[in-house]
Scaffold this active site. Structure first.
Site, PDB file in Angstrom:
ATOM      1  N   LYS A 117     -18.850  29.489  37.390  1.00  0.00           N
ATOM      2  CA  LYS A 117     -19.292  28.578  36.332  1.00  0.00           C
ATOM      3  C   LYS A 117     -18.368  27.380  36.139  1.00  0.00           C
ATOM      4  O   LYS A 117     -18.840  26.279  35.853  1.00  0.00           O
ATOM      5  CB  LYS A 117     -19.534  29.306  35.013  1.00  0.00           C
ATOM      6  N   ASN A 140     -15.965  26.634  27.441  1.00  0.00           N
ATOM      7  CA  ASN A 140     -15.066  27.673  27.951  1.00  0.00           C
ATOM      8  C   ASN A 140     -14.089  27.116  28.983  1.00  0.00           C
ATOM      9  O   ASN A 140     -13.270  27.848  29.515  1.00  0.00           O
ATOM     10  CB  ASN A 140     -15.900  28.806  28.583  1.00  0.00           C
ATOM     11  N   HIS A 185     -16.059  42.371  31.897  1.00  0.00           N
ATOM     12  CA  HIS A 185     -15.866  42.648  30.463  1.00  0.00           C
ATOM     13  C   HIS A 185     -16.538  43.953  30.034  1.00  0.00           C
ATOM     14  O   HIS A 185     -17.037  44.052  28.909  1.00  0.00           O
ATOM     15  CB  HIS A 185     -16.393  41.482  29.619  1.00  0.00           C
TER      16      HIS A 185
END
Length: 434
Positions: A117, A140, A185
């Site tokens: 990303k 981010n 995660h």
């Protein structure tokens, strides 16, 4: 949809760059601001305005329940009991990206995914700049989104994490993508589907959804506004002809792959996604081509750190999860042996997907850090070390012309380093001793 925050009691959870951007934004809106940080000594304390109350070391339930609005750090799960108590009391809980989306007046290109990303976000931003647009890139990556509102921009390009998307509701992207989904995660989510649903929120209200044709997890049933990218059978695809590869937009050749500075199949996929996002946002092909030719990639992302004695040392420290390392290894070709450095904090991930890729006679694995034992168990050609430096010192005398030393650790770095950048810098330093 601009909101009035004047005289509202707003509690911001989490300081640091993002928290400070929330404080500045809300003070300018004349809100009554308080800050909570669960760390005893959070970063950014010195920059916090002296008239803003700060509670550290825990979550202050009383402050939360006295709030009209809570701005939660992406690092704190909404499932945290104190947050659930506030929600049950009818208090709205959102993140900084939601604040941004309520204020932004210009189009937003939104990008998420387990891997790639940052590369795609940066590449799309370069495409927009090549078209003469004033681009605000953040989220981010780099600059907190709210800080982008302080400048004049024609378009925003945002990298968004699953954590940020959890508390975002008003995003209406002109084009949006979930590049890929792989386990990451898992110490925060119930399972892969829980994580996936957080990512898929990026498509809500998007004018164009850019789907990975090679990853069914990135698609949603009933999407009427989707375009796809992939090697074959996609709107944006790779054409292979006479030993050459070309980036295609339907029937039109965008660029020969060897005209790009980016290398590796995973970067071809990143380029196709970026083309789709940019075209969907109205950016012309001439500007897209210009950016594709000039873009050199990002630090710590499959970056040649050193070349000596016929050996390539490649820094892919940003490979902080299994999917990223899989992407780096897929289609990788070299004449000699691959010396693969794996290890760190796996964040509860299942490493088994790596086994078939690394159990090859030409791949030697050097495993270190917190989850080194799990990684070493995946291949008979593995050695276990305490640290990355020990692993590199062991492999260095065995190197031959045509070999590659690849740091693509499939883990976060925080067990032994402050961040993946520090890990990559240390790898580069050690590489240059050769």
């Amino acid at each position: 949809m601009q909101t009035c925050y004047k005289n509202k009691k707003v509690t911001i959870i989490g300081l640091g760059k993002t928290g400070l951007s929330c404080v500045d934004f809300l003070l300018a809106k004349q809100a009554e601001v308080r800050v909570i940080d669960t760390r005893a000594q959070p970063a950014g304390t010195a920059q916090l305005a002296k008239n803003v109350p700060l509670h550290t070391g825990s979550l202050n339930q009383q402050w939360l329940l006295e709030s009209d609005l809570i701005i939660i750090s992406p690092g704190l799960a909404v499932k945290t009991p104190e947050i659930q108590t506030a929600l049950a009391a009818g208090i709205e809980v959102i993140g900084d990206i939601e604040l941004f989306c309520r204020e932004a007046k210009q189009p937003i290109i939104a990008i998420t995914g387990s891997n790639g990303k940052s590369t795609v976000t940066s590449l799309v931003a370069e495409m927009a700049k090549a078209a003469g647009l004033k681009v605000g890139m953040g989220g981010n990556i780099g600059i907190p989104a709210l800080s982008l509102l302080n400048q004049d921009h024609d378009i925003y390009v945002l990298e968004l994490s699953s954590f940020q998307l959890e508390t975002t509701y008003s995003l209406q992207a002109i084009s949006a993508t979930v590049l890929n989904i792989s386990e990451d995660h898992m110490n925060r989510y119930v399972d892969l589907e829980d994580y996936r649903q957080a990512k898929l929120k990026i498509y809500h209200h998007a004018q164009t959804a850019v789907i990975n044709a090679e990853d069914v997890l990135t698609s949603v049933d009933g999407l009427k506004n989707g375009v796809s990218f992939g090697e074959n059978n996609a709107d944006y695809w790779l054409k292979r002809e006479n030993g050459q590869s070309y980036l295609m937009a339907k029937d039109e050749v965008v660029l020969a792959c060897d005209e790009m500075k980016l290398v590796g199949r995973h970067n071809m996929m990143n380029a196709l996604a970026a083309i789709a996002l940019a075209q969907s946002a109205g950016i012309d092909l001439a500007s897209i081509r210009c950016a594709l030719r000039e873009f050199q990639g990002l630090d710590h992302r499959f970056q040649l750190a050193h070349f000596a004695h016929g050996v390539r040392w490649v820094n892919d420290s940003k490979a902080t999860n299994v999917g990223s390392t899989v992407a780096a290894l897929t289609g990788l070709q070299l004449d000699g042996t691959l010396h693969l450095l794996l290890g760190g904090d796996g964040k509860g991930a299942d490493f088994s997907e790596l086994a078939s890729l690394i159990n090859q006679p030409h791949i030697l694995c050097y495993c270190f850090g917190q989850d080194g034992d799990q990684l070493a168990a995946l291949s008979a050609n593995s050695q276990r070390f305490s640290t990355m430096e020990e692993a590199i010192n062991a492999l260095r005398p065995t190197l031959s012309t045509g070999d590659m030393v690849l740091l693509s650790p499939a883990c976060a770095s925080l067990d032994q380093f402050t961040c993946f950048e520090q890990r990559g810098d240390e790898f580069t330093r050690l590489a240059k001793l050769s």
